[in-house]
Enzyme design. Structure first.
Site, PDB file in Angstrom:
ATOM      1  N   ASP A   1      -2.242  -8.761  11.629  1.00 11.19           N
ATOM      2  CA  ASP A   1      -3.000  -9.334  11.365  1.00 11.19           C
ATOM      3  C   ASP A   1      -3.638 -10.334  12.180  1.00 11.19           C
ATOM      4  O   ASP A   1      -4.889 -10.730  11.753  1.00 11.19           O
ATOM      5  CB  ASP A   1      -3.796  -9.191   9.717  1.00 11.19           C
ATOM      6  CG  ASP A   1      -2.631  -8.085   8.737  1.00 11.19           C
ATOM      7  OD1 ASP A   1      -3.894  -7.330   8.771  1.00 11.19           O
ATOM      8  OD2 ASP A   1      -2.218  -8.286   7.915  1.00 11.19           O
TER       9      ASP A   1
ATOM     10  N   HIS B   1      -2.027  -9.129   2.455  1.00 13.07           N
ATOM     11  CA  HIS B   1      -1.621  -7.765   2.767  1.00 13.07           C
ATOM     12  C   HIS B   1      -2.887  -7.920   3.865  1.00 13.07           C
ATOM     13  O   HIS B   1      -2.606  -8.383   4.615  1.00 13.07           O
ATOM     14  CB  HIS B   1      -1.032  -6.520   1.671  1.00 13.07           C
ATOM     15  CG  HIS B   1      -1.031  -5.919   1.840  1.00 13.07           C
ATOM     16  ND1 HIS B   1      -0.347  -5.456   3.248  1.00 13.07           N
ATOM     17  CD2 HIS B   1      -0.898  -4.279   0.915  1.00 13.07           C
ATOM     18  CE1 HIS B   1       0.072  -3.810   2.997  1.00 13.07           C
ATOM     19  NE2 HIS B   1       0.187  -3.248   2.095  1.00 13.07           N
TER      20      HIS B   1
ATOM     21  N   SER C   1       0.860  -1.179  -0.278  1.00 16.80           N
ATOM     22  CA  SER C   1       0.094  -0.192   0.097  1.00 16.80           C
ATOM     23  C   SER C   1       0.916   0.784   0.418  1.00 16.80           C
ATOM     24  O   SER C   1       0.725   2.216  -0.893  1.00 16.80           O
ATOM     25  CB  SER C   1      -1.287   0.214   1.173  1.00 16.80           C
ATOM     26  OG  SER C   1      -0.638  -0.156   2.568  1.00 16.80           O
TER      27      SER C   1
ATOM     28  N   HIS D   1       6.265 -12.748   7.602  1.00 12.47           N
ATOM     29  CA  HIS D   1       6.544 -11.429   7.084  1.00 12.47           C
ATOM     30  C   HIS D   1       7.548 -11.540   5.676  1.00 12.47           C
ATOM     31  O   HIS D   1       8.315 -11.901   6.063  1.00 12.47           O
ATOM     32  CB  HIS D   1       6.476 -10.171   7.904  1.00 12.47           C
ATOM     33  CG  HIS D   1       6.516  -8.931   7.456  1.00 12.47           C
ATOM     34  ND1 HIS D   1       7.298  -7.664   6.851  1.00 12.47           N
ATOM     35  CD2 HIS D   1       5.347  -8.212   7.931  1.00 12.47           C
ATOM     36  CE1 HIS D   1       6.717  -7.277   6.684  1.00 12.47           C
ATOM     37  NE2 HIS D   1       5.232  -6.764   7.525  1.00 12.47           N
TER      38      HIS D   1
ATOM     39  N   ARG E   1       3.798  -4.504  16.380  1.00 13.12           N
ATOM     40  CA  ARG E   1       1.466  -4.971  16.027  1.00 13.12           C
ATOM     41  C   ARG E   1       1.069  -5.858  17.298  1.00 13.12           C
ATOM     42  O   ARG E   1       0.208  -5.239  17.488  1.00 13.12           O
ATOM     43  CB  ARG E   1       1.585  -4.465  14.699  1.00 13.12           C
ATOM     44  CG  ARG E   1       2.773  -3.252  14.372  1.00 13.12           C
ATOM     45  CD  ARG E   1       1.988  -2.284  12.801  1.00 13.12           C
ATOM     46  NE  ARG E   1       3.099  -3.537  12.106  1.00 13.12           N
ATOM     47  CZ  ARG E   1       2.717  -4.003  10.835  1.00 13.12           C
ATOM     48  NH1 ARG E   1       1.798  -2.795  10.057  1.00 13.12           N
ATOM     49  NH2 ARG E   1       2.701  -4.879  10.260  1.00 13.12           N
TER      50      ARG E   1
HETATM   51  N1  HAX Z   1       1.713 -20.180   6.366  1.00 18.73           N
HETATM   52  C1  HAX Z   1       1.943 -20.821   5.223  1.00 18.73           C
HETATM   53  N2  HAX Z   1       2.884 -21.144   4.184  1.00 18.73           N
HETATM   54  C2  HAX Z   1       3.708 -19.534   4.823  1.00 18.73           C
HETATM   55  C3  HAX Z   1       3.384 -18.287   5.110  1.00 18.73           C
HETATM   56  C4  HAX Z   1       2.461 -18.365   6.043  1.00 18.73           C
HETATM   57  N3  HAX Z   1       1.690 -17.790   7.248  1.00 18.73           N
HETATM   58  N4  HAX Z   1       4.537 -17.493   5.096  1.00 18.73           N
HETATM   59  C5  HAX Z   1       5.375 -17.625   4.435  1.00 18.73           C
HETATM   60  N5  HAX Z   1       4.921 -18.624   3.195  1.00 18.73           N
HETATM   61  C6  HAX Z   1       5.341 -19.979   2.237  1.00 18.73           C
HETATM   62  C7  HAX Z   1       5.490 -18.748   0.731  1.00 18.73           C
HETATM   63  O1  HAX Z   1       3.672 -18.870   0.960  1.00 18.73           O
HETATM   64  C8  HAX Z   1       6.311 -18.934   0.201  1.00 18.73           C
HETATM   65  O2  HAX Z   1       6.563 -20.250   0.325  1.00 18.73           O
HETATM   66  P1  HAX Z   1       6.206 -20.905  -1.759  1.00 18.73           P
HETATM   67  O3  HAX Z   1       8.006 -20.805  -1.313  1.00 18.73           O
HETATM   68  O4  HAX Z   1       5.651 -22.206  -1.713  1.00 18.73           O
HETATM   69  O5  HAX Z   1       6.060 -19.591  -2.790  1.00 18.73           O
HETATM   70  C9  HAX Z   1       7.327 -19.341   1.691  1.00 18.73           C
HETATM   71  O6  HAX Z   1       7.111 -19.861   2.650  1.00 18.73           O
HETATM   72  C10 HAX Z   1       8.623 -17.531   1.965  1.00 18.73           C
HETATM   73  O7  HAX Z   1       8.053 -17.258   1.850  1.00 18.73           O
HETATM   74  P2  HAX Z   1       8.396 -16.237   2.674  1.00 18.73           P
HETATM   75  O8  HAX Z   1      10.310 -15.578   2.193  1.00 18.73           O
HETATM   76  O9  HAX Z   1       8.393 -16.275   3.739  1.00 18.73           O
HETATM   77  O10 HAX Z   1       7.619 -14.865   2.585  1.00 18.73           O
HETATM   78  P3  HAX Z   1       6.637 -13.639   1.345  1.00 18.73           P
HETATM   79  O11 HAX Z   1       7.670 -12.335   1.603  1.00 18.73           O
HETATM   80  O12 HAX Z   1       7.217 -14.185   0.502  1.00 18.73           O
HETATM   81  O13 HAX Z   1       5.770 -13.229   1.633  1.00 18.73           O
HETATM   82  C11 HAX Z   1       3.753 -13.143   3.114  1.00 18.73           C
HETATM   83  C12 HAX Z   1       5.421 -12.784   2.936  1.00 18.73           C
HETATM   84  C13 HAX Z   1       3.077 -11.882   4.069  1.00 18.73           C
HETATM   85  C14 HAX Z   1       2.958 -12.914   1.886  1.00 18.73           C
HETATM   86  C15 HAX Z   1       3.641 -14.746   3.730  1.00 18.73           C
HETATM   87  O14 HAX Z   1       4.437 -14.618   5.198  1.00 18.73           O
HETATM   88  C16 HAX Z   1       2.375 -15.265   3.743  1.00 18.73           C
HETATM   89  O15 HAX Z   1       1.364 -15.316   2.844  1.00 18.73           O
HETATM   90  N6  HAX Z   1       1.737 -15.115   5.383  1.00 18.73           N
HETATM   91  C17 HAX Z   1       0.169 -15.024   5.448  1.00 18.73           C
HETATM   92  C18 HAX Z   1      -0.428 -13.566   5.301  1.00 18.73           C
HETATM   93  C19 HAX Z   1      -0.543 -13.037   6.149  1.00 18.73           C
HETATM   94  O16 HAX Z   1      -0.706 -12.813   6.778  1.00 18.73           O
HETATM   95  N7  HAX Z   1      -0.193 -11.288   5.026  1.00 18.73           N
HETATM   96  C20 HAX Z   1      -0.203 -10.771   5.701  1.00 18.73           C
HETATM   97  C21 HAX Z   1       1.377 -10.243   5.868  1.00 18.73           C
HETATM   98  C22 HAX Z   1       1.771  -8.419   6.601  1.00 18.73           C
HETATM   99  C23 HAX Z   1       0.778  -7.411   6.626  1.00 18.73           C
HETATM  100  O17 HAX Z   1       0.941  -7.246   5.044  1.00 18.73           O
HETATM  101  N8  HAX Z   1      -0.368  -6.550   6.348  1.00 18.73           N
HETATM  102  O18 HAX Z   1      -0.885  -5.886   6.360  1.00 18.73           O
END
Ligand code: HAX
Length: 438
Positions: A372, A270, A240, A317, A326
């Site tokens: 979150d 996000h 964002s 994250h 947070r």
């Molecule tokens: N559950 C399952 N798998 C997860 C995970 C979770 N909570 N977090 C990361 N992974 C997976 C990723 O999907 C990725 O898998 P692939 O290689 O198969 O694609 C792998 O672990 C490596 O990911 P990463 O490098 O640790 O994390 P990223 O930087 O790619 O992604 C995310 C960060 C926040 C998008 C990710 O941790 C996620 O999807 N979390 C769950 C959704 C979430 O809570 N989002 C909110 C984040 C905070 C925010 O922005 N709030 O607004």
């Protein structure tokens, strides 16, 4: 669909090239960064100047140098209040100076001044089907106000580049002042029979928002002040914040830039994760047929989520490598006001169980909870159970961070953002050339 099938066949090669580059050649150096970073969402590449907040993977978030616990102690509070006023963190981000109560109150008054939302925005919202997601309604309402943009008007009249920040400043103050009314209107039209509550002009920005939503408890107002303070931002690369910066760099006004940012916040990786967390917890309760699961039941449910190829919402994250401060701030609030709440207890049990299971996958870089993971539990406690609305609350807060930064962008005259992209062919040739060399 013939065209779609043709694409699917053709794209197999694109994916295998992509996977080869990602899995085999990610360490190939392209100058200051490697192929893995180009393919991996630009993680770790320094490419943005962003002063209002900064994120350290281990230490957490700082706003103009202050951590969240410091801000909870040092930012001004409403008389008799215990949580910081969001007006204060806006002042701090913009001015790089801790505000007094008088400074924060000045911001409250400035936001109140032009906070009346034009009737056409409500008319537009009323024309939307009730099942339109609240974030889509929010984004459209912001865009509908673009007709009021002083920045766009002045630009059209030939304003100089050096003067543009002034009109951005004015647009931002008006837009932020109107957001609580718009958000509350969306909430009450969607879930409360279209019965609206008029603003109260003697309340602070967050207190008035709680009032217009229909939650008069003093504790809920405290929660809103905390919530709207801690969700403002966390450095410039998040979707964002970066969207606001990117769109604004084309000299799009605050309405266009912020509406675009809200479309990014509405993604489940996000901001939408806050609704996903509570939906997932409610589904867990439904599945086991009781309100308070055991740790074993939670563990089984997490493993099932992962086996289905889904993420555990609220965990992980892109930058942080520790528990999100947070999350901690919200947990402290929960322990003070609702330690026996069952959803809060589930959130605490998840904190004990999820990281170990995510670590077992061997691929999740940060197994700890993010912002979150906790917010929904607090909202449910006070009766705000309509979780599809949660990301709008996040968006109202996020405005403060990204729009204060947008004012600074225009003040500094930052240029159009235009990173360089390369093709798969370019990368494969690079790898081939390096392999030939030896
Ligand atoms: N559950 C399952 N798998 C997860 C995970 C979770 N909570 N977090 C990361 N992974 C997976 C990723 O999907 C990725 O898998 P692939 O290689 O198969 O694609 C792998 O672990 C490596 O990911 P990463 O490098 O640790 O994390 P990223 O930087 O790619 O992604 C995310 C960060 C926040 C998008 C990710 O941790 C996620 O999807 N979390 C769950 C959704 C979430 O809570 N989002 C909110 C984040 C905070 C925010 O922005 N709030 O607004």
């Amino acid at each position: 669909m013939e065209f779609k099938e043709r694409f699917a066949q053709r794209a197999v090669k694109m994916r295998s090239d992509y996977q080869e580059l990602k899995n085999v050649h990610s360490e190939v150096d392209l100058g200051n960064y490697n192929i893995g970073q180009v393919l991996g969402g630009m993680r770790g590449m320094i490419g943005l100047l962003y002063d209002t907040s900064a994120l350290d993977p281990e230490e957490g978030i700082r706003f103009r140098g202050y951590s969240i616990p410091e801000l909870r102690a040092k930012l001004p509070k409403v008389p008799g209040g215990t949580e910081p006023m969001p007006e204060g963190i806006f002042y701090l981000m913009l001015m790089d100076e801790l505000p007094t109560y008088e400074d924060a109150d000045m911001v409250t008054k400035a936001w109140r001044k032009d906070s009346e939302v034009p009737q056409h925005v409500f008319t537009m919202l009323d024309s939307l089907p009730l099942n339109t997601h609240p974030m889509a309604q929010f984004s459209m309402a912001i865009l509908a106000m673009q007709s009021d943009s002083i920045f766009a008007k002045k630009y059209n009249e030939g304003a100089s580049k050096a003067s543009l920040w002034e009109y951005m400043f004015e647009d931002v103050m008006i837009l932020i002042g109107r957001l609580p009314r718009i958000a509350a209107y969306i909430y009450r039209r969607t879930y409360k029979n279209n019965e609206h509550i008029a603003p109260k002009n003697d309340l602070d920005w967050a207190g008035n928002f709680a009032h217009m939503l229909g939650y008069e408890q003093d504790e809920f107002k405290k929660l809103m002040r905390l919530y709207l303070t801690i969700h403002v931002d966390h450095e410039g690369g998040n979707v964002s914040a970066h969207t606001t910066r990117l769109v604004g760099s084309a000299l799009s006004d605050a309405y266009l830039s912020f509406s675009a940012a809200m479309n990014g916040l509405a993604g489940p990786l996000h901001g939408l994760a806050n609704q996903e967390v509570i939906r997932w917890i409610f589904d867990l309760q439904k599945e086991i047929g009781k309100s308070l699961p055991t740790k074993e039941e939670i563990e089984k449910y997490i493993r099932k989520t992962l086996a289905e190829g889904r993420v555990v919402p609220g965990y992980g994250h892109a930058v942080l490598r520790k528990t999100d401060p947070r999350f901690t701030a919200q947990h402290e609030f929960a322990m003070k006001y609702m330690p026996n709440d069952e959803i809060v207890q589930i959130v605490s049990m998840l904190y004990e169980v999820v990281p170990g299971i995510l670590n077992e996958t061997g691929k999740v870089k940060n197994p700890w909870p993010n912002v979150d993971a906790h917010s929904g539990a607090l909202l449910v406690h006070y009766g705000l159970v309509e979780y599809d609305f949660y990301t709008v609350l996040f968006g109202v807060s996020r405005a403060l961070g990204v729009l204060s930064s947008l004012i600074i962008d225009r003040y500094l005259g930052l240029p159009l953002e235009r990173p360089k992209s390369v093709t798969t062919k370019f990368l494969l040739e690079k790898v081939g050339a390096l392999q030939k060399q030896g």
